[in-house]
Design a protein around this motif. Structure first.
Motif, PDB file in Angstrom:
ATOM      1  N   TYR A   1       0.805  -1.215   0.000  1.00 57.57           N
ATOM      2  CA  TYR A   1       0.000   0.000   0.000  1.00 57.57           C
ATOM      3  C   TYR A   1       0.843   1.273   0.000  1.00 57.57           C
ATOM      4  CZ  TYR A   1      -3.240   3.531   1.848  1.00 57.57           C
ATOM      5  OH  TYR A   1      -3.974   4.663   2.042  1.00 57.57           O
ATOM      6  N   VAL A   2       0.427   2.248  -0.809  1.00 59.82           N
ATOM      7  CA  VAL A   2       0.979   3.601  -0.799  1.00 59.82           C
ATOM      8  C   VAL A   2      -0.149   4.543  -0.388  1.00 59.82           C
ATOM      9  CG1 VAL A   2       1.950   5.467  -2.199  1.00 59.82           C
ATOM     10  CG2 VAL A   2       2.685   3.103  -2.575  1.00 59.82           C
ATOM     11  N   PRO A   3       0.074   5.416   0.595  1.00 60.84           N
ATOM     12  CA  PRO A   3      -1.011   6.303   1.065  1.00 60.84           C
ATOM     13  C   PRO A   3      -1.686   7.037  -0.076  1.00 60.84           C
ATOM     14  CG  PRO A   3       0.867   6.461   2.530  1.00 60.84           C
ATOM     15  CD  PRO A   3       1.308   5.596   1.380  1.00 60.84           C
ATOM     16  N   ASP A   4      -3.023   7.024  -0.057  1.00 60.12           N
ATOM     17  CA  ASP A   4      -3.795   7.609  -1.147  1.00 60.12           C
ATOM     18  C   ASP A   4      -3.596   9.113  -1.268  1.00 60.12           C
ATOM     19  OD1 ASP A   4      -4.942   5.222  -2.041  1.00 60.12           O
ATOM     20  OD2 ASP A   4      -6.528   5.306  -0.537  1.00 60.12           O
ATOM     21  N   PHE A   5      -3.266   9.795  -0.166  1.00 60.78           N
ATOM     22  CA  PHE A   5      -3.129  11.247  -0.270  1.00 60.78           C
ATOM     23  C   PHE A   5      -1.936  11.644  -1.141  1.00 60.78           C
ATOM     24  CE2 PHE A   5      -0.541  10.391   3.555  1.00 60.78           C
ATOM     25  CZ  PHE A   5       0.597  11.148   3.304  1.00 60.78           C
ATOM     26  N   LEU A   6      -1.027  10.691  -1.431  1.00 59.37           N
ATOM     27  CA  LEU A   6       0.090  10.976  -2.323  1.00 59.37           C
ATOM     28  C   LEU A   6      -0.324  10.965  -3.790  1.00 59.37           C
ATOM     29  CD1 LEU A   6       3.076   8.985  -0.762  1.00 59.37           C
ATOM     30  CD2 LEU A   6       2.716  11.456  -0.760  1.00 59.37           C
ATOM     31  N   ASN A   7      -1.521  10.487  -4.103  1.00 58.98           N
ATOM     32  CA  ASN A   7      -2.017  10.449  -5.480  1.00 58.98           C
ATOM     33  C   ASN A   7      -3.324  11.229  -5.585  1.00 58.98           C
ATOM     34  OD1 ASN A   7      -0.016   8.815  -6.760  1.00 58.98           O
ATOM     35  ND2 ASN A   7      -0.856   7.036  -5.711  1.00 58.98           N
TER      36      ASN A   7
ATOM     37  N   ASP B   1      -7.777  14.429   8.411  1.00 60.34           N
ATOM     38  CA  ASP B   1      -8.399  13.123   8.629  1.00 60.34           C
ATOM     39  C   ASP B   1      -8.013  12.122   7.534  1.00 60.34           C
ATOM     40  OD1 ASP B   1      -9.582  14.096  10.882  1.00 60.34           O
ATOM     41  OD2 ASP B   1     -11.565  14.407   9.987  1.00 60.34           O
ATOM     42  N   ARG B   2      -7.881  12.613   6.296  1.00 60.08           N
ATOM     43  CA  ARG B   2      -7.481  11.744   5.193  1.00 60.08           C
ATOM     44  C   ARG B   2      -6.063  11.222   5.408  1.00 60.08           C
ATOM     45  NH1 ARG B   2      -9.889   8.911   1.722  1.00 60.08           N
ATOM     46  NH2 ARG B   2      -8.483   7.387   2.629  1.00 60.08           N
ATOM     47  N   VAL B   3      -5.169  12.111   5.804  1.00 61.97           N
ATOM     48  CA  VAL B   3      -3.775  11.722   6.032  1.00 61.97           C
ATOM     49  C   VAL B   3      -3.691  10.697   7.163  1.00 61.97           C
ATOM     50  CG1 VAL B   3      -1.482  12.547   6.686  1.00 61.97           C
ATOM     51  CG2 VAL B   3      -2.925  13.935   5.176  1.00 61.97           C
TER      52      VAL B   3
ATOM     53  N   ASN C   1       0.450  12.979  13.581  1.00 60.26           N
ATOM     54  CA  ASN C   1       0.052  13.907  14.636  1.00 60.26           C
ATOM     55  C   ASN C   1      -0.097  15.339  14.137  1.00 60.26           C
ATOM     56  OD1 ASN C   1       0.067  11.846  16.541  1.00 60.26           O
ATOM     57  ND2 ASN C   1       2.215  12.204  17.113  1.00 60.26           N
ATOM     58  N   ASP C   2       0.654  15.709  13.100  1.00 62.10           N
ATOM     59  CA  ASP C   2       0.637  17.094  12.634  1.00 62.10           C
ATOM     60  C   ASP C   2       0.709  17.147  11.107  1.00 62.10           C
ATOM     61  OD1 ASP C   2       0.752  19.847  12.468  1.00 62.10           O
ATOM     62  OD2 ASP C   2       2.876  19.975  13.013  1.00 62.10           O
ATOM     63  N   PRO C   3      -0.347  16.699  10.417  1.00 59.27           N
ATOM     64  CA  PRO C   3      -0.310  16.689   8.949  1.00 59.27           C
ATOM     65  C   PRO C   3      -0.076  18.070   8.354  1.00 59.27           C
ATOM     66  CG  PRO C   3      -2.141  15.359   9.749  1.00 59.27           C
ATOM     67  CD  PRO C   3      -1.597  16.099  10.933  1.00 59.27           C
TER      68      PRO C   3
END
Length: 309
Positions: free
Chosen positions: A51-57, A80-82, A105-107
């Motif tokens: 898995y690669v975090p979706d927020f990167l795409n 919340d997404r991060v 903790n701090d996106p």
């Protein structure tokens, strides 16, 4: 960004790739020298796969999004997404390191650092080669668009990948663990050709964005093949011998010093000729650590191909 994650994973995997080996051999030393083998991307994009975090795409806003636009979209990702994506990554990996725990903790405070590293990686690994990569992606899009126009969307989807099939108004993907319905998947379907995704399919499903389906573009096998110019003399009559020599040498992106060494031209002369070629739109410059790499543009590729015809 669909090229950033799989290309970074390939570089960090340490494996030898039959197609991308020339690119890997050129880029991996620059990546290590810049310390990107122990930074944010190394933790966000596990070399072993998965898995690669979706927020990167982020969902692109058009057919040809810029790096700056996708960078801004990543920085604007909801907290919340991060956190959701990082928790999902933790379940895959078993844990998160100190850096990703701090990001969770701090996106808002740390996403800028992530995108700064993405921009550094882009300049080192992809920007000098982007004209060539983009040509492959554009050719794939034209081919798929023609299939859809002549035979319909169903034919296009059935031709995309062996694990994908369209039948009875339903799109089926073999080996996908969870089904998606029209109401839960988001509106539409975004097809994304990729040079580095590999033979499998990659998906991103984060409603209300349309589902994204990344697949290996046609023509990737010839991406790094040498393209000799057999009639450079015809181009020399227009550009001059030295400028033409530099263009042909830029089959591989290189610095002023490297070009001077390979061509026998003086560094000052190389710099002067590169400036002229850059002003003409035939060469682009990309920062790579303490040096600058020069690369041929798409216009230069077309010009050289025409000269060799």
């Amino acid at each position: 960004m669909w090229e950033v994650a799989p290309s970074f994973r390939l570089l960090m995997s340490g494996t030898t790739h039959s197609v991308h080996r020339p690119w890997v051999d050129q880029v991996r030393p620059r990546l290590v020298a810049a310390g990107l083998d122990r930074g944010w991307l190394y933790e966000l994009i596990p070399p072993s796969g998965g898995y690669v975090p979706d927020f990167l795409n982020p969902a692109p806003t058009g057919p040809a999004p810029t790096l700056a636009a996708e960078r801004d979209a990543i920085r604007a990702a909801p907290a919340d997404r991060v956190r959701h994506d990082l928790n999902h990554l933790a379940r895959h990996q078993g844990t998160l390191g100190p850096r990703l725990r701090a990001l969770r903790n701090d996106p808002q405070g740390l996403l800028a650092k992530v995108t700064e590293e993405v921009e550094t990686y882009w300049g080192l690994a992809l920007a000098p080669y982007w004209a060539r990569i983009r040509a492959v992606l554009d050719a794939d899009i034209l081919y798929r668009a023609r299939l859809a126009a002549e035979h319909g969307t169903g034919h296009l989807l059935n031709d995309l990948h062996t694990s994908l099939s369209w039948d009875d108004n339903a799109l089926r993907m073999a080996r996908r663990k969870q089904p998606l319905t029209r109401t839960t998947a988001g509106t539409g379907l975004l097809l994304i050709p990729s040079a580095f995704t590999g033979a499998g399919l990659r998906t991103r499903t984060t409603p209300p964005d349309p589902p994204q389906l990344a697949y290996q573009a046609r023509g990737v096998g010839s991406l790094w093949l040498a393209r000799p110019v057999t009639r450079a003399d015809t181009l020399s009559a227009v550009l001059g011998r030295s400028r033409t020599l530099l263009l042909t040498e830029l089959e591989i992106p290189a610095s002023t010093t490297q070009l001077a060494h390979r061509t026998g031209l003086s560094p000052a002369g190389v710099s002067q000729y590169l400036t002229a070629l850059r002003n003409a739109g035939l060469v682009s410059a990309h920062r790579a650590g303490r040096s600058v790499l020069y690369a041929r543009t798409a216009a230069a590729e077309v010009l050289l191909q025409a000269a060799s015809a």
